[in-house]
Scaffold this motif. Structure first.
Motif, PDB file in Angstrom:
ATOM      1  N   THR A 240      46.831  45.648  53.538  1.00  0.00           N
ATOM      2  CA  THR A 240      47.765  46.299  52.615  1.00  0.00           C
ATOM      3  C   THR A 240      47.904  45.516  51.311  1.00  0.00           C
ATOM      4  OG1 THR A 240      49.640  45.194  53.720  1.00  0.00           O
ATOM      5  CG2 THR A 240      49.105  47.448  54.417  1.00  0.00           C
ATOM      6  N   VAL A 241      48.084  44.209  51.405  1.00  0.00           N
ATOM      7  CA  VAL A 241      48.285  43.427  50.187  1.00  0.00           C
ATOM      8  C   VAL A 241      46.994  43.324  49.387  1.00  0.00           C
ATOM      9  CG1 VAL A 241      47.796  41.080  51.018  1.00  0.00           C
ATOM     10  CG2 VAL A 241      49.602  41.452  49.334  1.00  0.00           C
ATOM     11  N   GLY A 242      45.843  43.328  50.074  1.00  0.00           N
ATOM     12  CA  GLY A 242      44.568  43.309  49.360  1.00  0.00           C
ATOM     13  C   GLY A 242      44.337  44.584  48.576  1.00  0.00           C
TER      14      GLY A 242
ATOM     15  N   GLY B 143      44.278  47.448  43.315  1.00  0.00           N
ATOM     16  CA  GLY B 143      44.737  48.519  42.432  1.00  0.00           C
ATOM     17  C   GLY B 143      45.295  47.985  41.128  1.00  0.00           C
ATOM     18  N   SER B 144      46.056  46.903  41.185  1.00  0.00           N
ATOM     19  CA  SER B 144      46.609  46.296  39.970  1.00  0.00           C
ATOM     20  C   SER B 144      45.509  45.744  39.073  1.00  0.00           C
ATOM     21  CB  SER B 144      47.594  45.183  40.330  1.00  0.00           C
ATOM     22  OG  SER B 144      48.813  45.730  40.763  1.00  0.00           O
ATOM     23  N   LEU B 145      44.499  45.139  39.696  1.00  0.00           N
ATOM     24  CA  LEU B 145      43.395  44.603  38.908  1.00  0.00           C
ATOM     25  C   LEU B 145      42.656  45.727  38.174  1.00  0.00           C
ATOM     26  CD1 LEU B 145      41.687  42.194  38.067  1.00  0.00           C
ATOM     27  CD2 LEU B 145      40.323  42.514  40.145  1.00  0.00           C
ATOM     28  N   VAL B 146      42.442  46.846  38.851  1.00  0.00           N
ATOM     29  CA  VAL B 146      41.791  47.991  38.199  1.00  0.00           C
ATOM     30  C   VAL B 146      42.620  48.482  37.025  1.00  0.00           C
ATOM     31  CG1 VAL B 146      41.124  50.400  38.514  1.00  0.00           C
ATOM     32  CG2 VAL B 146      40.526  48.714  40.246  1.00  0.00           C
ATOM     33  N   LEU B 147      43.938  48.580  37.203  1.00  0.00           N
ATOM     34  CA  LEU B 147      44.812  49.035  36.115  1.00  0.00           C
ATOM     35  C   LEU B 147      44.809  48.055  34.948  1.00  0.00           C
ATOM     36  CD1 LEU B 147      47.787  50.326  38.282  1.00  0.00           C
ATOM     37  CD2 LEU B 147      46.204  51.724  36.947  1.00  0.00           C
ATOM     38  N   ALA B 148      44.583  46.784  35.235  1.00  0.00           N
ATOM     39  CA  ALA B 148      44.572  45.781  34.172  1.00  0.00           C
ATOM     40  C   ALA B 148      43.337  45.884  33.297  1.00  0.00           C
ATOM     41  CB  ALA B 148      44.674  44.378  34.768  1.00  0.00           C
ATOM     42  N   ILE B 149      42.212  46.339  33.851  1.00  0.00           N
ATOM     43  CA  ILE B 149      40.954  46.291  33.111  1.00  0.00           C
ATOM     44  C   ILE B 149      40.399  47.671  32.768  1.00  0.00           C
ATOM     45  CG2 ILE B 149      40.356  44.079  34.173  1.00  0.00           C
ATOM     46  CD1 ILE B 149      38.423  45.560  36.012  1.00  0.00           C
ATOM     47  N   VAL B 150      41.028  48.759  33.196  1.00  0.00           N
ATOM     48  CA  VAL B 150      40.502  50.088  32.925  1.00  0.00           C
ATOM     49  C   VAL B 150      40.407  50.316  31.414  1.00  0.00           C
ATOM     50  CG1 VAL B 150      42.823  51.112  33.094  1.00  0.00           C
ATOM     51  CG2 VAL B 150      40.790  52.554  33.339  1.00  0.00           C
ATOM     52  N   PRO B 151      39.248  50.794  30.926  1.00  0.00           N
ATOM     53  CA  PRO B 151      39.137  51.095  29.487  1.00  0.00           C
ATOM     54  C   PRO B 151      40.062  52.252  29.096  1.00  0.00           C
ATOM     55  CG  PRO B 151      36.967  50.911  30.518  1.00  0.00           C
ATOM     56  CD  PRO B 151      37.976  50.948  31.625  1.00  0.00           C
ATOM     57  N   GLY B 152      40.362  52.340  27.822  1.00  0.00           N
ATOM     58  CA  GLY B 152      41.264  53.373  27.343  1.00  0.00           C
ATOM     59  C   GLY B 152      40.614  54.738  27.260  1.00  0.00           C
ATOM     60  N   HIS B 153      41.435  55.755  27.056  1.00  0.00           N
ATOM     61  CA  HIS B 153      40.957  57.125  26.936  1.00  0.00           C
ATOM     62  C   HIS B 153      40.023  57.289  25.747  1.00  0.00           C
ATOM     63  CE1 HIS B 153      41.391  61.416  25.624  1.00  0.00           C
ATOM     64  NE2 HIS B 153      41.173  61.604  26.917  1.00  0.00           N
ATOM     65  N   ALA B 154      40.264  56.536  24.684  1.00  0.00           N
ATOM     66  CA  ALA B 154      39.398  56.635  23.507  1.00  0.00           C
ATOM     67  C   ALA B 154      37.995  56.141  23.798  1.00  0.00           C
ATOM     68  CB  ALA B 154      40.010  55.828  22.353  1.00  0.00           C
ATOM     69  N   ALA B 155      37.842  55.264  24.774  1.00  0.00           N
ATOM     70  CA  ALA B 155      36.533  54.685  25.094  1.00  0.00           C
ATOM     71  C   ALA B 155      35.762  55.502  26.112  1.00  0.00           C
ATOM     72  CB  ALA B 155      36.703  53.256  25.594  1.00  0.00           C
TER      73      ALA B 155
ATOM     74  N   ALA C 290      48.032  41.385  40.158  1.00  0.00           N
ATOM     75  CA  ALA C 290      46.831  41.097  40.937  1.00  0.00           C
ATOM     76  C   ALA C 290      46.824  39.657  41.424  1.00  0.00           C
ATOM     77  CB  ALA C 290      45.588  41.378  40.090  1.00  0.00           C
ATOM     78  N   LEU C 291      47.216  38.712  40.563  1.00  0.00           N
ATOM     79  CA  LEU C 291      47.268  37.303  40.963  1.00  0.00           C
ATOM     80  C   LEU C 291      48.320  37.073  42.041  1.00  0.00           C
ATOM     81  CD1 LEU C 291      46.901  35.590  37.464  1.00  0.00           C
ATOM     82  CD2 LEU C 291      45.166  35.782  39.258  1.00  0.00           C
ATOM     83  N   LEU C 292      49.444  37.752  41.896  1.00  0.00           N
ATOM     84  CA  LEU C 292      50.497  37.658  42.906  1.00  0.00           C
ATOM     85  C   LEU C 292      49.986  38.183  44.245  1.00  0.00           C
ATOM     86  CD1 LEU C 292      53.540  36.791  42.899  1.00  0.00           C
ATOM     87  CD2 LEU C 292      54.096  39.212  42.639  1.00  0.00           C
ATOM     88  N   GLY C 293      49.221  39.271  44.195  1.00  0.00           N
ATOM     89  CA  GLY C 293      48.663  39.825  45.418  1.00  0.00           C
ATOM     90  C   GLY C 293      47.653  38.907  46.076  1.00  0.00           C
ATOM     91  N   LEU C 294      46.818  38.246  45.270  1.00  0.00           N
ATOM     92  CA  LEU C 294      45.842  37.309  45.830  1.00  0.00           C
ATOM     93  C   LEU C 294      46.534  36.112  46.484  1.00  0.00           C
ATOM     94  CD1 LEU C 294      43.098  37.324  43.040  1.00  0.00           C
ATOM     95  CD2 LEU C 294      42.979  38.358  45.326  1.00  0.00           C
ATOM     96  N   THR C 295      47.650  35.682  45.887  1.00  0.00           N
ATOM     97  CA  THR C 295      48.426  34.597  46.496  1.00  0.00           C
ATOM     98  C   THR C 295      48.985  35.028  47.850  1.00  0.00           C
ATOM     99  OG1 THR C 295      49.033  33.760  44.309  1.00  0.00           O
ATOM    100  CG2 THR C 295      50.372  33.027  46.171  1.00  0.00           C
ATOM    101  N   ALA C 296      49.519  36.254  47.891  1.00  0.00           N
ATOM    102  CA  ALA C 296      50.051  36.779  49.152  1.00  0.00           C
ATOM    103  C   ALA C 296      48.943  36.931  50.184  1.00  0.00           C
ATOM    104  CB  ALA C 296      50.731  38.121  48.903  1.00  0.00           C
ATOM    105  N   LEU C 297      47.769  37.344  49.732  1.00  0.00           N
ATOM    106  CA  LEU C 297      46.634  37.488  50.640  1.00  0.00           C
ATOM    107  C   LEU C 297      46.261  36.152  51.264  1.00  0.00           C
ATOM    108  CD1 LEU C 297      44.423  39.377  51.760  1.00  0.00           C
ATOM    109  CD2 LEU C 297      43.045  38.784  49.759  1.00  0.00           C
ATOM    110  N   TRP C 298      46.256  35.096  50.474  1.00  0.00           N
ATOM    111  CA  TRP C 298      45.957  33.750  50.986  1.00  0.00           C
ATOM    112  C   TRP C 298      46.997  33.312  52.011  1.00  0.00           C
ATOM    113  CZ3 TRP C 298      48.880  29.200  49.955  1.00  0.00           C
ATOM    114  CH2 TRP C 298      48.290  28.013  50.450  1.00  0.00           C
ATOM    115  N   ILE C 299      48.263  33.574  51.730  1.00  0.00           N
ATOM    116  CA  ILE C 299      49.328  33.193  52.663  1.00  0.00           C
ATOM    117  C   ILE C 299      49.182  33.965  53.976  1.00  0.00           C
ATOM    118  CG2 ILE C 299      51.821  33.301  53.073  1.00  0.00           C
ATOM    119  CD1 ILE C 299      52.197  32.755  50.075  1.00  0.00           C
ATOM    120  N   ARG C 300      48.914  35.252  53.872  1.00  0.00           N
ATOM    121  CA  ARG C 300      48.844  36.080  55.069  1.00  0.00           C
ATOM    122  C   ARG C 300      47.622  35.755  55.929  1.00  0.00           C
ATOM    123  NH1 ARG C 300      51.181  42.150  53.599  1.00  0.00           N
ATOM    124  NH2 ARG C 300      53.364  41.535  53.868  1.00  0.00           N
TER     125      ARG C 300
END
Length: 449
Positions: free
Chosen positions: A113-115, A120-132, A219-229
């Protein structure tokens, strides 16, 4: 009943159709680390709530770049549609990932779940804009939100199953409160991150692309949680039960627990309606009623969120002494019968808006504090994640996801004064539903002062 650190004996276990399985609690094995397990469960709740909320918070800033439309309003509506679609798949996620959690293990479900939500957050961070990339931008955004919706639908029930099976007997409801408190912290964190971005980059800078940093942080917060879990121990209760049951189908077990499923749905419906009223719609309600501006109401909610966390932790401690049902019922009774008069007093100018948010969110903290472990213990381990997740996700989708739209519809029809009645009615229904189950047995030894 069993002393702390041991499994309850058959004579200690409740009986009948609403009783919890005898293996619902696990003792304090010296090799286990209950606090590490609590951290593993709670950190995912923080990530889930942050990643889920930050999209809605940032939508007015990224809608222009990512979504097509003939006007800013049309683009914002399209962005919010992506938010709504995530709600629709939450029940599906609770079934699919919940079933994997009930077969592959609690740690597998926690990491999955956390992965997914971090991806999903990482994809939202890097998705190109509508103009592109044109229509590809909103399609990628919606796909990422659907993945996150699947994840969020299973995150809390998976964490609830894990805490139910790993919390020490004498502190089970306090652990429940802490694990659910991650949802409150994650929601608050999203607003803090937005405030920091606005303070550093200004509104124009956030709209120009600084909004992406909030998703990078998620995304970084999620990776930290993934490591803990990944370092958390598997639930001993699950492992023992899996060995005993083999490949037995879960569906007959679910059918035999229809009453408990209905109770969970009722409890979740009341809690989620109040939560979305107070945390999402309340500023608009207060302004429409002439009781406070949106800014004043939003500021009052900060005090209310502190009261919510305080109420949850205190209610968890009390429930470990007197049981979960009295605490849950007091909270729902206060919300069912006190919220409308209290809000009427606020509208009339007799009750400060700050007091209203503090009282209502404190009352909400009582059922939220105990719900993770209480509803988890209504079901045997073989179906625990699915049985908690499905009715909860359905309730959130039907009552939580639709409430802001319902409230806005009532205000547009000049019936804004009707808005508080819906949360009150759902809490009254939740109160009635709580009589469909019995209290779980408490530990024999009192909790030390």
């Amino acid at each position: 009943m069993s002393a702390p650190g041991t499994h309850p004996t058959p004579s200690d276990a409740p009986t009948g159709p609403t009783a919890v399985a005898p293996s619902a609690s696990v003792g304090a094995d010296p090799k286990r680390k209950p606090r590490r397990e609590l951290l593993a469960a709670s950190v995912g709740s923080v990530v889930e709530a942050y990643d889920w909320t930050i999209y809605g918070v940032l939508a007015p800033y990224f809608a222009e770049q990512l979504f097509p439309g003939s006007s800013p309003t049309a683009r914002l509506i399209a962005a919010y549609l992506g938010f709504a679609l995530g709600f629709l798949v939450r029940p599906l996620g609770s079934v699919i990932i919940g079933r994997l959690t009930d077969t592959r293990g609690r740690r597998f479900g926690l990491t999955l779940t956390v992965g997914l939500i971090a991806a999903g957050s990482l994809v939202l961070a890097i998705v190109p804009g509508h103009a592109a990339i044109g229509i590809g931008a909103p399609l990628i955004v919606v796909a990422a939100r659907l993945v996150q919706g699947l994840s969020v639908g299973a995150e809390n029930p998976t964490a609830a199953a894990y805490v139910t099976e790993t919390a020490p007997d004498r502190h089970r409801y306090f652990y429940s409160a802490v694990s659910y408190g991650g949802v409150v912290l994650g929601s608050a964190l999203s607003f803090i991150v937005l405030s920091v971005l606005l303070g550093v980059f200004g509104e124009a800078g956030v709209e120009d692309g600084a909004w992406r940093l909030a998703f990078v942080f998620g995304a970084l917060l999620g990776l930290t949680a993934l490591w803990i879990r990944r370092g958390a121990a598997e639930s001993e209760v699950f492992a023992e039960d899996a060995r005993e049951r083999g490949g037995v189908s879960p569906w007959p077990v679910l059918r035999s627990h229809l009453r408990q499923l209905a109770v969970v749905f009722g409890i979740a419906s009341g809690a989620t309606t109040v939560f979305y009223f107070l945390t999402v719609d309340f500023p608009a309600y207060a302004q429409d009623a002439g009781a406070a501006s949106k800014e004043e109401a939003s500021g009052a909610l900060l005090l209310g969120m502190a009261a919510l966390l305080t109420g949850m932790l205190g209610a968890g401690r009390v429930a470990d002494r007197i049981g979960a049902l009295p605490v849950l019922r007091i909270g729902f009774a206060g919300l069912a019968f006190g919220s409308v008069p209290l809000l009427a007093g606020m509208v009339a100018g007799r009750v400060p808006v700050q007091l209203v948010t503090v009282v209502l969110l404190f009352l909400l903290g009582m059922p939220l504090a105990v719900s993770n472990v209480f509803v988890g213990r209504l079901f045997p381990p073989a179906v625990r994640a699915v049985a908690v997740g499905l009715p909860t996700a359905l309730a959130i989708s039907l009552f939580g996801g639709t409430f802001p739209a319902l409230a806005e519809l009532l205000r547009s029809a000049d019936h804004g004064d009707w808005v508080p009645w819906w949360p009150a009615i759902t809490c009254a229904a939740a109160l009635l539903a709580s009589w469909g189950v019995r209290e779980h047995p408490l530990p024999a030894n009192p909790i030390p002062e």
